[in-house]
Design an enzyme around this catalytic site. Structure first.
Site, mmCIF file in Angstrom:
data_model
loop_
_atom_site.group_PDB
_atom_site.id
_atom_site.type_symbol
_atom_site.label_atom_id
_atom_site.label_comp_id
_atom_site.label_asym_id
_atom_site.label_seq_id
_atom_site.Cartn_x
_atom_site.Cartn_y
_atom_site.Cartn_z
ATOM 1 N N ASP A 60 0.858 -1.177 0.000
ATOM 2 C CA ASP A 60 0.000 0.000 0.000
ATOM 3 C C ASP A 60 0.896 1.230 0.000
ATOM 4 O O ASP A 60 2.111 1.127 0.169
ATOM 5 C CB ASP A 60 -0.990 -0.005 1.175
ATOM 6 N N TYR A 62 3.021 4.730 0.728
ATOM 7 C CA TYR A 62 3.701 5.309 1.883
ATOM 8 C C TYR A 62 2.694 6.150 2.665
ATOM 9 O O TYR A 62 1.864 6.849 2.075
ATOM 10 C CB TYR A 62 4.852 6.212 1.437
ATOM 11 N N PHE A 73 6.554 2.140 -4.387
ATOM 12 C CA PHE A 73 7.935 2.398 -3.960
ATOM 13 C C PHE A 73 8.469 3.773 -4.353
ATOM 14 O O PHE A 73 9.517 4.190 -3.865
ATOM 15 C CB PHE A 73 8.898 1.301 -4.460
ATOM 16 N N HIS A 183 10.745 -8.961 0.874
ATOM 17 C CA HIS A 183 10.472 -7.523 0.715
ATOM 18 C C HIS A 183 11.752 -6.727 0.971
ATOM 19 O O HIS A 183 12.579 -7.117 1.803
ATOM 20 C CB HIS A 183 9.376 -7.105 1.706
#
Length: 218
Positions: A60, A62, A73, A183
């Protein structure tokens, strides 16, 4: 020629999506929500359906101020401090391809080359990670992922972390390459994200199939 409107436009008319739009509209009226409303669908705005070469799935947006911009990202060019996950992505990029650390974290140059930067959830409440999980976004983005799966040319999916890897159930097209790694967050990057060499593997696969590789330099 296929467009996003052709392949997922009908989602907006479905009951779940109408309820999602109502809920999100109320959230923007009553709370601080990221990204800005006009950036929610930037992943689709910057990468046309017919241009997709690579999909990088995030979780989801930031949830800090001036960070989310509707691309997984990525942070705006004006944001000089990269979030830790993005910093680790750049560290792996430097290790893999020798590309020097960029001066900012704006990933739009990737998106404009066919790298779909898609989060599975497209909005978030300020300072509350995962606050818009299970309100309908996953159904919408699953529809988008399923539509990409139908494309019969080489596409590489980069699935970093368990939430992204859970989408492998939607991916069964033999034309595509699925690359998985932990991740890039500081909590898990050392468990195998560092050293995964996904950026070079993407370009090797694209070139093997006669597709122009991605210029990962920013």
């Amino acid at each position: 020629m296929q467009t996003w409107e052709n392949v997922i436009g009908e989602e907006f008319n479905k009951p779940y999506c109408k309820e999602l739009q109502r809920f999100i509209g109320e959230e923007y009226r009553t709370h601080t929500i990221y990204p800005p409303k006009d950036c929610i669908f930037n992943a689709f705005n910057y990468t046309a359906y017919d241009d997709i070469k690579v999909v990088i799935l995030g979780q989801d947006p930031y949830h800090g101020e001036n960070q989310a911009m509707g691309l997984s990202f990525s942070v705006p060019e004006t944001q000089r401090t990269c979030p830790p996950s993005l910093l680790n992505i750049f560290k792996e990029l430097e290790s893999d391809l020798g590309i020097a650390m960029p001066t900012n974290g704006d990933l739009r140059p990737w998106a404009q080359q066919g790298v779909l930067l898609l989060n599975t959830v497209l909005t978030v409440k300020a300072h509350e990670a995962n606050s818009h999980r299970d309100v309908g976004w996953e159904t919408f983005t699953d529809a988008a992922i399923s539509a990409i799966n139908e494309i019969n040319r080489p596409i590489v999916f980069l699935l970093w972390g368990k939430p992204a890897q859970s989408k492998t159930r939607l991916l069964n097209n033999p034309n595509h390459l699925i690359l998985e790694a932990p991740h890039p967050s500081p909590l898990s990057a050392h468990r195998g994200f560092f050293g995964c060499k996904h950026f070079s593997k993407v370009n090797d696969y694209l070139q093997l199939h006669g597709v122009e590789p991605i210029n990962w330099a920013l």
